[in-house]
Design a protein around this motif. Sequence first.
Motif, short mmCIF file in Angstrom:
data_model
loop_
_atom_site.label_atom_id
_atom_site.label_comp_id
_atom_site.label_asym_id
_atom_site.label_seq_id
_atom_site.Cartn_x
_atom_site.Cartn_y
_atom_site.Cartn_z
N VAL A 17 1.29 -4.96 -45.52
CA VAL A 17 0.38 -4.12 -44.93
C VAL A 17 0.08 -2.79 -45.84
O VAL A 17 -1.25 -2.68 -46.13
N SER A 20 -1.79 -3.91 -49.09
CA SER A 20 -3.19 -4.45 -48.60
C SER A 20 -3.97 -3.31 -48.73
O SER A 20 -5.16 -3.27 -49.13
N SER A 222 -9.26 -4.89 -48.23
CA SER A 222 -8.09 -4.58 -47.69
C SER A 222 -7.63 -5.73 -46.58
O SER A 222 -6.56 -6.23 -46.53
N PHE A 226 -4.87 -8.35 -47.19
CA PHE A 226 -3.72 -8.51 -46.03
C PHE A 226 -3.64 -10.04 -45.66
O PHE A 226 -2.24 -10.43 -45.32
N ILE A 230 -0.15 -11.79 -46.38
CA ILE A 230 0.65 -12.49 -45.25
C ILE A 230 0.96 -14.01 -45.35
O ILE A 230 1.98 -14.49 -44.81
#
Length: 265
Positions: A17, A20, A222, A226, A230
């Motif tokens: 997180v 990102s 961003s 992310f 992930i």
Amino acid sequence: MELFSYDFFQKAFLAAVFASISCGIIGAYIVSRRIVFISGGITHASFGGIGLAFFLGFNPLLGAVLFAVLSALGIQFFTKVAEIREDSSIAIWWSLGMALGIIFVFLTPGYTPNLMSYLFGNILTVTTSELWWMFMLNSVIVLFFAVFLRKILYIAFDEEFARTAGLPVALFNYLIMVLIALTVVLNIRVVGIILILSLLTIPQATANLFTNDFKRLLVYSSLFAFVGTIAGLFISYFLNIPSGAAIIFTLVIIFGILRLVKTFV
């Protein structure tokens, strides 16, 4: 979801997180200013600090921060003040950092077992203290861009106009270079020195498929960073492959698929 019961996976998720956000925002600026290779020079110069830290026996990230910030300021100084060509300035600091890193690692007695995680990343080994540093960096970056976004836009797209308007262009350039250096270093654990440049450019290239507006580019970059981070984290866990390489591979696949969709749909 049972993965989130493990402490190391919770830390890895938080690192994804934070990475990102910082890489999404800073990367959008880097791509917009077309200074991708400046960040590449800073990235590789930080290896000198890691080698020095191993040699002297202190935290490698502190050494990397020192070398990254010095190289960022050095590149800016050589280019703007000493009037050395920008590509030459980048090459000087890039090669100096790598050379010093190799020398210090060679001189370090014994074996340096953590070196590979700094070169190629291992998001599953992120520590609590590193997460706090990433959180503080994100807070500074978000606040800085929120408060000075209009000035940053002027400087990014028309430096001459910004100077005639009385903006402190040199000061902003130095501050942003420091933020680039800190972003590079504090995200080394995620994808490593070798691949961090990809995390600063691929999500932005993907975001550019959908918008040319700088504000939206910050957000979209961003978000894509992310999703890719992930997804790569899960892929690396289930296939038992290096997390840094899995994250970058996933980001490239996302970009390729969306590029094809935009082309043929």
